[in-house]
Write an enzyme that holds these catalytic residues in place. Sequence first.
Site, PDB file in Angstrom:
ATOM      1  N   THR A  93      41.084  82.704  97.609  1.00  0.00           N
ATOM      2  CA  THR A  93      40.619  82.131  96.247  1.00  0.00           C
ATOM      3  C   THR A  93      40.553  80.613  96.051  1.00  0.00           C
ATOM      4  O   THR A  93      39.648  80.204  95.506  1.00  0.00           O
ATOM      5  CB  THR A  93      41.834  82.814  95.165  1.00  0.00           C
ATOM      6  OG1 THR A  93      43.151  82.162  95.525  1.00  0.00           O
ATOM      7  CG2 THR A  93      41.788  84.141  95.194  1.00  0.00           C
ATOM      8  N   HIS A  98      44.878  77.009 103.689  1.00  0.00           N
ATOM      9  CA  HIS A  98      46.383  76.759 103.395  1.00  0.00           C
ATOM     10  C   HIS A  98      46.849  78.208 103.854  1.00  0.00           C
ATOM     11  O   HIS A  98      46.536  78.986 104.072  1.00  0.00           O
ATOM     12  CB  HIS A  98      46.597  76.936 101.914  1.00  0.00           C
ATOM     13  CG  HIS A  98      45.948  77.953 101.074  1.00  0.00           C
ATOM     14  ND1 HIS A  98      44.576  77.959 100.694  1.00  0.00           N
ATOM     15  CD2 HIS A  98      46.623  79.089 100.637  1.00  0.00           C
ATOM     16  CE1 HIS A  98      44.293  79.123 100.231  1.00  0.00           C
ATOM     17  NE2 HIS A  98      45.313  79.525 100.040  1.00  0.00           N
TER      18      HIS A  98
HETATM   19  P1  5GP Z   1      44.457  82.537  98.395  1.00  0.00           P
HETATM   20  O1  5GP Z   1      44.529  83.517  97.376  1.00  0.00           O
HETATM   21  O2  5GP Z   1      43.455  81.505  98.543  1.00  0.00           O
HETATM   22  O3  5GP Z   1      45.126  82.886  99.635  1.00  0.00           O
HETATM   23  O4  5GP Z   1      45.920  81.574  97.786  1.00  0.00           O
HETATM   24  C1  5GP Z   1      45.890  80.950  96.790  1.00  0.00           C
HETATM   25  C2  5GP Z   1      47.098  80.278  96.375  1.00  0.00           C
HETATM   26  O5  5GP Z   1      47.196  79.336  95.478  1.00  0.00           O
HETATM   27  C3  5GP Z   1      47.795  81.646  95.270  1.00  0.00           C
HETATM   28  O6  5GP Z   1      48.855  81.961  95.872  1.00  0.00           O
HETATM   29  C4  5GP Z   1      47.651  80.892  94.046  1.00  0.00           C
HETATM   30  O7  5GP Z   1      49.092  81.319  93.434  1.00  0.00           O
HETATM   31  C5  5GP Z   1      47.855  79.501  94.301  1.00  0.00           C
HETATM   32  N1  5GP Z   1      47.563  78.438  93.669  1.00  0.00           N
HETATM   33  C6  5GP Z   1      46.334  78.488  92.865  1.00  0.00           C
HETATM   34  N2  5GP Z   1      46.340  77.413  91.958  1.00  0.00           N
HETATM   35  C7  5GP Z   1      47.326  76.576  92.164  1.00  0.00           C
HETATM   36  C8  5GP Z   1      47.849  75.253  91.550  1.00  0.00           C
HETATM   37  O8  5GP Z   1      47.442  74.708  90.674  1.00  0.00           O
HETATM   38  N3  5GP Z   1      49.168  75.121  92.085  1.00  0.00           N
HETATM   39  C9  5GP Z   1      49.968  75.575  92.860  1.00  0.00           C
HETATM   40  N4  5GP Z   1      50.862  75.349  93.236  1.00  0.00           N
HETATM   41  N5  5GP Z   1      49.428  76.862  93.551  1.00  0.00           N
HETATM   42  C10 5GP Z   1      48.285  77.222  93.054  1.00  0.00           C
END
Ligand code: 5GP
Length: 112
Positions: A93, A98
């Site tokens: 997302t 990361h």
């Molecule tokens: P993905 O789905 O891309 O692997 O993980 C994105 C992660 O970023 C999600 O677990 C979500 O909770 C976290 N996340 C999204 N926006 C923010 C933010 O503004 N601050 C923090 N600390 N985490 C975020």
Amino acid sequence: MDCIFCEIIKGDIPSTTVYEDEWVKAINDLNPQMPVHVLVMPKKHIASANEITEEDAETIGKIFLAAKKIAGDLGLENGYRIINNCGEDAGQTVKHLHFHLLGGRTMGEKII
Ligand code: 5GP
Ligand code: ZN
């Protein structure tokens, strides 16, 4: 560029930093899925694991060294999981590379 994690790294958006060095920033996930849920990321903007290049090799190594240190500092001696979602099918997302560092309880299911 419109990248929420770059804004966090710059300090323009608040976050809870759990680790930082020249290459790496690690923050608590906003929506934790485990007792420990840390996002470990390069300070350099890399859109996904699929965009890593040869010149990023040192940075990627630093990410895993940081993850190991964080896991030790946070008492995850019983184990932990590191997950990267790369691209749409994997549900990525935030388009800034990361790694989810997860731990603090027994993880029941394994995907693989
Ligand atoms: P993905 O789905 O891309 O692997 O993980 C994105 C992660 O970023 C999600 O677990 C979500 O909770 C976290 N996340 C999204 N926006 C923010 C933010 O503004 N601050 C923090 N600390 N985490 C975020
Ligand atoms: Zn970024």
